[in-house]
Design a protein around this motif. Structure first.
Motif, PDB file in Angstrom:
ATOM      1  N   VAL A  99       0.863  -1.176   0.000  1.00 17.41           N
ATOM      2  CA  VAL A  99       0.000   0.000   0.000  1.00 17.41           C
ATOM      3  C   VAL A  99       0.904   1.232   0.000  1.00 17.41           C
ATOM      4  N   LEU A 100       0.751   2.063  -1.014  1.00 17.96           N
ATOM      5  CA  LEU A 100       1.623   3.224  -1.201  1.00 17.96           C
ATOM      6  C   LEU A 100       0.911   4.493  -0.757  1.00 17.96           C
ATOM      7  N   ALA A 101       1.529   5.220   0.157  1.00 17.11           N
ATOM      8  CA  ALA A 101       0.981   6.478   0.656  1.00 17.11           C
ATOM      9  C   ALA A 101       1.940   7.614   0.325  1.00 17.11           C
ATOM     10  N   THR A 102       1.376   8.757  -0.039  1.00 14.57           N
ATOM     11  CA  THR A 102       2.188   9.964  -0.199  1.00 14.57           C
ATOM     12  C   THR A 102       1.360  11.171   0.204  1.00 14.57           C
ATOM     13  N   GLU A 120      -0.941  14.371 -10.069  1.00 14.96           N
ATOM     14  CA  GLU A 120      -0.316  13.982 -11.343  1.00 14.96           C
ATOM     15  C   GLU A 120       1.202  13.982 -11.219  1.00 14.96           C
ATOM     16  N   GLY A 121       1.749  14.973 -10.505  1.00 17.78           N
ATOM     17  CA  GLY A 121       3.195  15.005 -10.310  1.00 17.78           C
ATOM     18  C   GLY A 121       3.688  13.812  -9.515  1.00 17.78           C
ATOM     19  N   SER A 122       2.977  13.463  -8.448  1.00 17.32           N
ATOM     20  CA  SER A 122       3.379  12.304  -7.648  1.00 17.32           C
ATOM     21  C   SER A 122       3.260  11.011  -8.438  1.00 17.32           C
ATOM     22  N   LEU A 123       2.173  10.850  -9.177  1.00 18.95           N
ATOM     23  CA  LEU A 123       2.010   9.640  -9.996  1.00 18.95           C
ATOM     24  C   LEU A 123       3.148   9.503 -11.000  1.00 18.95           C
ATOM     25  N   ARG A 124       3.540  10.612 -11.599  1.00 18.11           N
ATOM     26  CA  ARG A 124       4.609  10.596 -12.585  1.00 18.11           C
ATOM     27  C   ARG A 124       5.935  10.187 -11.940  1.00 18.11           C
ATOM     28  N   ARG A 125       6.246  10.790 -10.782  1.00 11.81           N
ATOM     29  CA  ARG A 125       7.499  10.459 -10.115  1.00 11.81           C
ATOM     30  C   ARG A 125       7.484   9.042  -9.564  1.00 11.81           C
ATOM     31  N   ASP A 150       0.154   3.863 -11.441  1.00 15.27           N
ATOM     32  CA  ASP A 150      -1.136   4.338 -11.951  1.00 15.27           C
ATOM     33  C   ASP A 150      -2.051   4.852 -10.852  1.00 15.27           C
ATOM     34  N   CYS A 151      -1.750   4.480  -9.605  1.00 16.13           N
ATOM     35  CA  CYS A 151      -2.672   4.827  -8.523  1.00 16.13           C
ATOM     36  C   CYS A 151      -1.926   4.969  -7.206  1.00 16.13           C
ATOM     37  N   ILE A 152      -2.260   6.009  -6.445  1.00 17.91           N
ATOM     38  CA  ILE A 152      -1.771   6.192  -5.083  1.00 17.91           C
ATOM     39  C   ILE A 152      -2.826   5.618  -4.147  1.00 17.91           C
ATOM     40  N   ASP A 153      -2.427   4.694  -3.292  1.00 19.03           N
ATOM     41  CA  ASP A 153      -3.402   4.020  -2.435  1.00 19.03           C
ATOM     42  C   ASP A 153      -3.952   4.946  -1.345  1.00 19.03           C
ATOM     43  N   LEU A 154      -3.075   5.739  -0.726  1.00 18.76           N
ATOM     44  CA  LEU A 154      -3.498   6.653   0.336  1.00 18.76           C
ATOM     45  C   LEU A 154      -2.889   8.018   0.051  1.00 18.76           C
ATOM     46  N   TYR A 155      -3.740   9.002  -0.225  1.00 20.90           N
ATOM     47  CA  TYR A 155      -3.275  10.350  -0.514  1.00 20.90           C
ATOM     48  C   TYR A 155      -3.601  11.245   0.663  1.00 20.90           C
ATOM     49  N   GLN A 156      -2.557  11.872   1.237  1.00 17.80           N
ATOM     50  CA  GLN A 156      -2.700  12.624   2.475  1.00 17.80           C
ATOM     51  C   GLN A 156      -2.377  14.104   2.274  1.00 17.80           C
ATOM     52  N   PHE A 157      -3.031  14.946   3.063  1.00 20.29           N
ATOM     53  CA  PHE A 157      -2.685  16.358   3.136  1.00 20.29           C
ATOM     54  C   PHE A 157      -1.645  16.521   4.241  1.00 20.29           C
ATOM     55  N   ASP A 178     -12.623   9.014  -8.657  1.00 19.08           N
ATOM     56  CA  ASP A 178     -13.407   8.581  -9.809  1.00 19.08           C
ATOM     57  C   ASP A 178     -12.526   8.296 -11.020  1.00 19.08           C
ATOM     58  N   LYS A 179     -11.421   9.028 -11.152  1.00 23.83           N
ATOM     59  CA  LYS A 179     -10.486   8.807 -12.250  1.00 23.83           C
ATOM     60  C   LYS A 179      -9.591   7.603 -12.015  1.00 23.83           C
ATOM     61  N   GLY A 180      -9.557   7.103 -10.778  1.00 22.07           N
ATOM     62  CA  GLY A 180      -8.696   5.970 -10.451  1.00 22.07           C
ATOM     63  C   GLY A 180      -7.296   6.365 -10.045  1.00 22.07           C
ATOM     64  N   ASN A 181      -7.067   7.661  -9.807  1.00 22.39           N
ATOM     65  CA  ASN A 181      -5.726   8.131  -9.448  1.00 22.39           C
ATOM     66  C   ASN A 181      -5.382   7.896  -7.983  1.00 22.39           C
ATOM     67  N   ILE A 182      -6.393   7.905  -7.116  1.00 26.19           N
ATOM     68  CA  ILE A 182      -6.180   7.623  -5.697  1.00 26.19           C
ATOM     69  C   ILE A 182      -7.282   6.699  -5.208  1.00 26.19           C
ATOM     70  N   ARG A 183      -7.003   5.981  -4.109  1.00 27.46           N
ATOM     71  CA  ARG A 183      -7.994   5.073  -3.537  1.00 27.46           C
ATOM     72  C   ARG A 183      -8.586   5.598  -2.238  1.00 27.46           C
ATOM     73  N   ALA A 184      -7.769   6.257  -1.422  1.00 24.01           N
ATOM     74  CA  ALA A 184      -8.224   6.686  -0.098  1.00 24.01           C
ATOM     75  C   ALA A 184      -7.571   8.013   0.255  1.00 24.01           C
ATOM     76  N   PHE A 185      -8.165   8.683   1.241  1.00 24.24           N
ATOM     77  CA  PHE A 185      -7.749  10.022   1.657  1.00 24.24           C
ATOM     78  C   PHE A 185      -7.389  10.023   3.136  1.00 24.24           C
ATOM     79  N   GLY A 186      -6.241  10.661   3.451  1.00 19.21           N
ATOM     80  CA  GLY A 186      -5.811  10.769   4.836  1.00 19.21           C
ATOM     81  C   GLY A 186      -5.316  12.157   5.171  1.00 19.21           C
ATOM     82  N   LEU A 187      -5.214  12.433   6.454  1.00 16.34           N
ATOM     83  CA  LEU A 187      -4.742  13.711   6.964  1.00 16.34           C
ATOM     84  C   LEU A 187      -3.390  13.538   7.638  1.00 16.34           C
ATOM     85  N   SER A 188      -2.746  14.660   7.914  1.00 20.29           N
ATOM     86  CA  SER A 188      -1.481  14.633   8.651  1.00 20.29           C
ATOM     87  C   SER A 188      -1.366  15.929   9.439  1.00 20.29           C
TER      88      SER A 188
END
Length: 348
Positions: free
Chosen positions: A85-88, A114-119, A123-130, A172-182
């Motif tokens: 599971v990849l988080a950024t 898009e920048g994180s996906l490229r680096r 195709d998908c970030i599992d957990l995308y956090q602020f 909806d685009k499939g770029n991320i699966r879940a959302f988290g805070l920090s």
């Protein structure tokens, strides 16, 4: 290790998470790739990064390098991408090296993802956090002077709603699966949850805040919210930025260590900190435990803990951490830890 739910997403993660913030500064790309291999082979399925990494030090020239290193590993091991599971994280207001310090908004989210996906070459970030709230945070020793003022509540909530809508579009685009805070507070987390329940966007699955034997802000309001709302804690700095290893005791500053690069240690370098460390080292010695293993195992006893994020600047450090990954602490050890905490509360 145990598997823990990532909020209410249906995703399961190990209760230890490989942190990567030194990949590209203190940790070479070759060693970073070896660490990923070692962690996955040991059963860890959770890796955490951020677009601003690496740190120690942070510089304009290296921002994004950690994600690039992870991306190179992903490209070379495409069959193993599904093994973890990849988080950024999205950097926010005031970080000059990304989007000129713009706050997190509906406009910045697509660009940042898009920048994180490229680096990351995925195709998908599992957990995308602020990474931190636009309105600021009491984390990183700011608690000593923190005052929740200077922000219009309606404007804050409007921004949250806008961000959730942008995140939903990315789901909806499939770029991320879940959302988290920090670096979030109880009030902030509650508002994100409320807005999601109103249909604005994805529900918060996790919160990544500092937590260790020496930093226990999470133990009160955030703990209650976490348990009742299924927003698990991803604890960063569970070894108190290396203090709990004991390597800085007696004035020691090992070459290449974080303290050698960042002497103030993010405001942690205070006389009281070393007294607290000594108390925990004594508990470990009394029970024949390694202090690193004890500190990480203690995190797993907390009812709100989802995963403790550990970092290792070297392969040798990682091997040492992994050797204690299944340690469970006795009631006697936990009682002694509680007494040490009462004697040394809030050491930094």
């Amino acid at each position: 290790m145990e598997m823990k739910p990532l909020g209410r997403t249906g995703i399961m993660v190990t209760d230890l998470c490989l942190g990567t913030m030194t990949f590209g500064t203190q940790t070479t790309e070759a060693d970073a790739h070896t660490q990923i291999d070692m962690a996955l082979d040991a059963g860890i399925n959770f890796v955490d990064a951020a677009e601003m990494y690496p740190v120690n030090p942070i510089s304009k020239e290296t921002v994004g390098r950690t994600e690039e290193i992870l991306g190179n590993w992903n490209a070379a091991h495409s069959s193993r991408r599904a093994d973890y599971v990849l988080a950024t994280k999205h950097s926010g207001a005031g970080f000059a090296h990304a989007r000129d310090g713009a706050p997190i908004s509906g406009q910045t989210i697509p660009e940042a993802i898009e920048g994180s996906l490229r680096r990351l070459k995925t195709d998908c970030i599992d957990l995308y956090q602020f990474h931190w709230p636009n309105r600021g945070s009491y984390m990183f020793r700011q608690n000593w002077t923190y005052a929740p003022s200077g922000h219009n509540t309606d404007e804050v909530l409007d921004n949250m709603r806008e961000c959730l809508e942008a995140l939903q579009a990315q789901v909806d685009k499939g770029n991320i699966r879940a959302f988290g805070l920090s670096n979030e507070s109880a009030w902030g987390t509650a508002q994100w949850l409320r807005l999601a329940e109103d249909g604005a966007g994805p529900r918060v699955a996790s919160v990544q805040n500092e937590y260790s034997l020496m930093c226990r802000h999470f133990d009160t309001d955030m703990a209650e919210l976490s348990v009742h709302e299924d927003v698990g804690l991803m604890a960063f700095s569970p070894l108190a930025a290396g203090f709990l290893t004991g390597k800085y005791q007696g004035g020691a500053v090992p070459e290449g260590s974080r303290m050698s690069l960042v002497p103030e240690m993010g405001g942690r370098h205070r006389a009281r900190a070393f007294d607290a460390v000594e108390a925990y080292l004594e508990v470990a010695a009394r029970h024949g435990l390694d202090p690193v293993h004890m500190a990480l195992a203690w995190c797993q006893t907390r009812p709100f803990m989802m995963s403790a994020i550990f970092g290792a600047t070297s392969v040798e450090q990682l091997a040492h951490i992994l050797s204690g990954k299944d340690l469970q602490l006795s009631d006697e050890v936990l009682a002694d830890i509680t007494e040490a905490h009462r004697a040394h509360p809030m050491p930094f």
